[in-house]
Design an enzyme around this catalytic site. Sequence first.
Site, PDB file in Angstrom:
ATOM      1  N   ALA A 174     -55.915 -37.445   7.151  1.00  0.00           N
ATOM      2  CA  ALA A 174     -56.281 -36.672   5.933  1.00  0.00           C
ATOM      3  C   ALA A 174     -55.334 -36.949   5.026  1.00  0.00           C
ATOM      4  O   ALA A 174     -55.380 -37.088   3.823  1.00  0.00           O
ATOM      5  CB  ALA A 174     -56.452 -35.237   6.123  1.00  0.00           C
ATOM      6  N   ASP A 175     -53.911 -36.684   5.133  1.00  0.00           N
ATOM      7  CA  ASP A 175     -53.012 -37.010   4.159  1.00  0.00           C
ATOM      8  C   ASP A 175     -53.045 -38.555   3.729  1.00  0.00           C
ATOM      9  O   ASP A 175     -52.935 -38.653   2.564  1.00  0.00           O
ATOM     10  CB  ASP A 175     -51.677 -36.765   4.912  1.00  0.00           C
ATOM     11  CG  ASP A 175     -51.052 -34.986   4.650  1.00  0.00           C
ATOM     12  OD1 ASP A 175     -51.410 -34.624   3.645  1.00  0.00           O
ATOM     13  OD2 ASP A 175     -50.247 -34.486   5.439  1.00  0.00           O
TER      14      ASP A 175
END
Length: 393
Positions: free
Chosen positions: A172-173
């Site tokens: 996600a990052d």
Amino acid sequence: MNHARQLPLQGIRVLDVSQVMAGPFACMLLADLGADVIKVEPPSGDQTRGAMGFKMKGPDSMGFLNMNRNKRSLTLDLKNEEDRASFYKLAQTADVIVENYRPGAVQRLGIDYESIKKIHPKIVYVSISGFGQSGPWADRPGFDLMAQAMSGVMSVTGYPGEKPVKAGVPVADIGCALFATYALLAAYIGAQKSGVGQHIDASLFDAAMAFSIWDMSEYWGTGTRPTPLGTSNKMSAPYQAVKARDGYFVMGATNQKLWTRLCELLQRPDLVEHADYASVSLRLKNREALIEALEREFGQRNSADWIDAMLAAGIPAGPILSYPEAFEGEHGTHRRMCMEIDHPIEGKVKNIGFPVKLLGTPQQVRRHPPLLGEHNEEILAEINTPAGAAEAL
């Protein structure tokens, strides 16, 4: 005469008003390509400087050193009126601003998009957050773990019926960083034509959901809720980790041609037209029995033997490497995925190599990851801040 070409983002100024991972990583990618990235930090510094459970020679963590090369550091207390005035001056010289405060925080500080747009209409302003700038969850704090859990990623990770598992890397990052980079470069190009910038709303939640193509295609097409599959795949079989005599390796016979080659390699022509395995859909339906049958064959030889034999037959296969094995192996070494950079405190320090190679204008390490406030005087002089302000910082 062979003149060195400029890096493609040379002349573009980016203000990195972000901490931890998604924002800093996106800004490092821009810096690697020549952008002048100024890391605007609170006087206490990016919290990642002190992260991780082990110490280096200096105060900065190895994680910080791997996400902040090619930047300059300026410390500003944005709650302070004088420092905020310096930020406004700096913003007028910038092309892009990247921030990852909680939604609403930049408005309270007076450095939000609407405020900056009044003094610089062409600014491209990127807001990175856990769940976006709007919606029922917008105010929630969000890190990669929450985004993976709440986006659906964790629901398809691991093995059926076992404890929840997140992806081993921060999808996600890093996904958000990549999507933000693509959006801000597009907006910058658009602003050169229109003269008007824009606000970009990038979230870890949206980024993680964007990876769900096969899972949601199956759900929307069949109504079947996606579930964890371990290393296997919903599109084809066999396509997963399989067990040889000495341990696991990965392989994929993803179409009929490769399936036939695999059966020939195993000297099992009976499997080619077997009633349970004759087509991709049958092999998917009967995956567990198929893998059991194949592993009886694979168990007779070591994984390296099978990998060599499959590659010779044109069947994709490979070992399951640890990170050190991948980075220190012959291919990772050839691709320069580990590089050493010079640092004033650490000396030679390892950095992950450039993830994509520009062959005409290769990325460069022009600056070490900056010490906290290392460039205060230099940057403030550039924006003609009145004498004395540099000492005050």
